[in-house]
Design a protein around this motif. Structure first.
Motif, PDB file in Angstrom:
ATOM      1  N   ILE A  72      65.608  16.595 -35.992  1.00  0.00           N
ATOM      2  CA  ILE A  72      64.478  16.774 -35.069  1.00  0.00           C
ATOM      3  C   ILE A  72      64.182  18.265 -34.959  1.00  0.00           C
ATOM      4  O   ILE A  72      65.051  19.056 -34.586  1.00  0.00           O
ATOM      5  CB  ILE A  72      64.800  16.177 -33.688  1.00  0.00           C
ATOM      6  N   HIS A  73      62.956  18.635 -35.265  1.00  0.00           N
ATOM      7  CA  HIS A  73      62.570  20.041 -35.265  1.00  0.00           C
ATOM      8  C   HIS A  73      62.052  20.434 -33.878  1.00  0.00           C
ATOM      9  O   HIS A  73      60.849  20.612 -33.667  1.00  0.00           O
ATOM     10  CB  HIS A  73      61.505  20.284 -36.340  1.00  0.00           C
ATOM     11  N   LYS A  74      62.959  20.553 -32.922  1.00  0.00           N
ATOM     12  CA  LYS A  74      62.607  20.955 -31.557  1.00  0.00           C
ATOM     13  C   LYS A  74      63.649  21.920 -31.039  1.00  0.00           C
ATOM     14  O   LYS A  74      64.797  21.915 -31.467  1.00  0.00           O
ATOM     15  CB  LYS A  74      62.563  19.746 -30.613  1.00  0.00           C
ATOM     16  N   GLY A  75      63.231  22.725 -30.113  1.00  0.00           N
ATOM     17  CA  GLY A  75      64.152  23.646 -29.465  1.00  0.00           C
ATOM     18  C   GLY A  75      63.872  23.694 -27.981  1.00  0.00           C
ATOM     19  O   GLY A  75      62.848  23.188 -27.514  1.00  0.00           O
ATOM     20  N   VAL A  90      62.167  25.813 -18.092  1.00  0.00           N
ATOM     21  CA  VAL A  90      62.686  25.056 -19.229  1.00  0.00           C
ATOM     22  C   VAL A  90      61.501  24.532 -20.029  1.00  0.00           C
ATOM     23  O   VAL A  90      60.622  23.870 -19.469  1.00  0.00           O
ATOM     24  CB  VAL A  90      63.566  23.876 -18.752  1.00  0.00           C
ATOM     25  N   LEU A  91      61.480  24.835 -21.328  1.00  0.00           N
ATOM     26  CA  LEU A  91      60.379  24.401 -22.179  1.00  0.00           C
ATOM     27  C   LEU A  91      60.918  23.856 -23.492  1.00  0.00           C
ATOM     28  O   LEU A  91      61.795  24.470 -24.105  1.00  0.00           O
ATOM     29  CB  LEU A  91      59.440  25.570 -22.495  1.00  0.00           C
ATOM     30  N   SER A  92      60.389  22.720 -23.932  1.00  0.00           N
ATOM     31  CA  SER A  92      60.702  22.184 -25.260  1.00  0.00           C
ATOM     32  C   SER A  92      59.664  22.736 -26.220  1.00  0.00           C
ATOM     33  O   SER A  92      58.457  22.574 -25.986  1.00  0.00           O
ATOM     34  CB  SER A  92      60.633  20.655 -25.247  1.00  0.00           C
ATOM     35  N   PRO A 146      61.146  25.695 -32.602  1.00  0.00           N
ATOM     36  CA  PRO A 146      62.070  26.832 -32.626  1.00  0.00           C
ATOM     37  C   PRO A 146      61.463  28.128 -33.161  1.00  0.00           C
ATOM     38  O   PRO A 146      61.819  29.214 -32.703  1.00  0.00           O
ATOM     39  CB  PRO A 146      63.214  26.347 -33.528  1.00  0.00           C
ATOM     40  N   GLU A 147      60.535  28.029 -34.103  1.00  0.00           N
ATOM     41  CA  GLU A 147      59.916  29.240 -34.644  1.00  0.00           C
ATOM     42  C   GLU A 147      59.039  29.954 -33.607  1.00  0.00           C
ATOM     43  O   GLU A 147      58.709  31.114 -33.778  1.00  0.00           O
ATOM     44  CB  GLU A 147      59.073  28.924 -35.889  1.00  0.00           C
ATOM     45  N   MET A 148      58.645  29.242 -32.557  1.00  0.00           N
ATOM     46  CA  MET A 148      57.795  29.853 -31.525  1.00  0.00           C
ATOM     47  C   MET A 148      58.596  30.392 -30.345  1.00  0.00           C
ATOM     48  O   MET A 148      58.011  30.895 -29.378  1.00  0.00           O
ATOM     49  CB  MET A 148      56.771  28.830 -31.024  1.00  0.00           C
ATOM     50  N   THR A 176      53.922  23.289 -26.112  1.00  0.00           N
ATOM     51  CA  THR A 176      54.926  22.415 -25.509  1.00  0.00           C
ATOM     52  C   THR A 176      54.250  21.224 -24.846  1.00  0.00           C
ATOM     53  O   THR A 176      53.088  21.301 -24.457  1.00  0.00           O
ATOM     54  CB  THR A 176      55.781  23.165 -24.460  1.00  0.00           C
ATOM     55  N   TYR A 177      54.984  20.134 -24.767  1.00  0.00           N
ATOM     56  CA  TYR A 177      54.517  18.979 -23.991  1.00  0.00           C
ATOM     57  C   TYR A 177      55.448  18.747 -22.822  1.00  0.00           C
ATOM     58  O   TYR A 177      55.212  17.882 -21.997  1.00  0.00           O
ATOM     59  CB  TYR A 177      54.454  17.716 -24.867  1.00  0.00           C
TER      60      TYR A 177
END
Length: 166
Positions: A55-58, A122-124, A127-129, A100-101
């Motif tokens: 999953i490409h999230k940070g 807190v933000l999802s 990762p590159e951003m 972010t959503y």
């Protein structure tokens, strides 16, 4: 001080017997208010954790020190700041940047440690951003600190709280 809550259908005598058995033998403990230990906010520190995943999230979490739970008026103001900050995050980072959503801001004041509290955002994100998001969150924080909320923002933040209280 220890508090035990029991909910449901129970026999009070059985509860008393079990509480005495498991908690009555504990040695007395120092009250949290009298503790000498304290927490130190890790000011200026950064922590990056990479997790192997498909999953490409940070997550970007920024935090600022606040205070303990001893002053309810301060707690309410910090809670309102959370509402205001959350609206700015939604408008600036979610709607304008589309970055972010899931975002939120809140204060967490300690009841156990004197003088310790933390305000978090807190933000999802992608990762590159992360660096751009960190910069934007800091800009929002500076803007709120320097200029305060607009009258419209304050109304949008307080109206739901006042309705909830009613």
């Amino acid at each position: 001080r220890l508090e035990i809550s029991v909910v449901g259908d129970f026999d009070p005598e059985t509860v008393k017997r079990l509480v005495a058995l498991y908690f009555g033998s504990l040695s007395p403990r120092e009250d949290a208010e009298n503790k000498k230990e304290s927490l130190k906010f890790p000011e200026g520190e950064s922590l990056v954790l990479n997790v192997e995943t498909s999953i490409h999230k940070g997550k970007v979490i920024l935090a600022w020190p606040t205070e303990d739970f001893s002053d309810i008026h301060r707690i309410r103001r910090l809670s309102m700041l959370g509402h205001l900050f959350n609206e700015r995050l939604r408008e600036e980072i979610r709607e304008k940047l589309g970055a972010t959503y899931s975002q939120y801001a809140y204060n967490d004041s300690s009841r156990a440690y004197h003088g310790y509290g933390v305000f978090r955002t807190v933000l999802s994100v992608d990762p590159e951003m992360s660096e751009k998001i960190i910069s934007e969150v800091r800009r929002i924080a500076s803007d709120l600190a320097e200029k305060g909320p607009t009258p419209d923002e304050l109304k949008r933040a307080t109206d739901p709280v006042l309705t909830s209280i009613k």
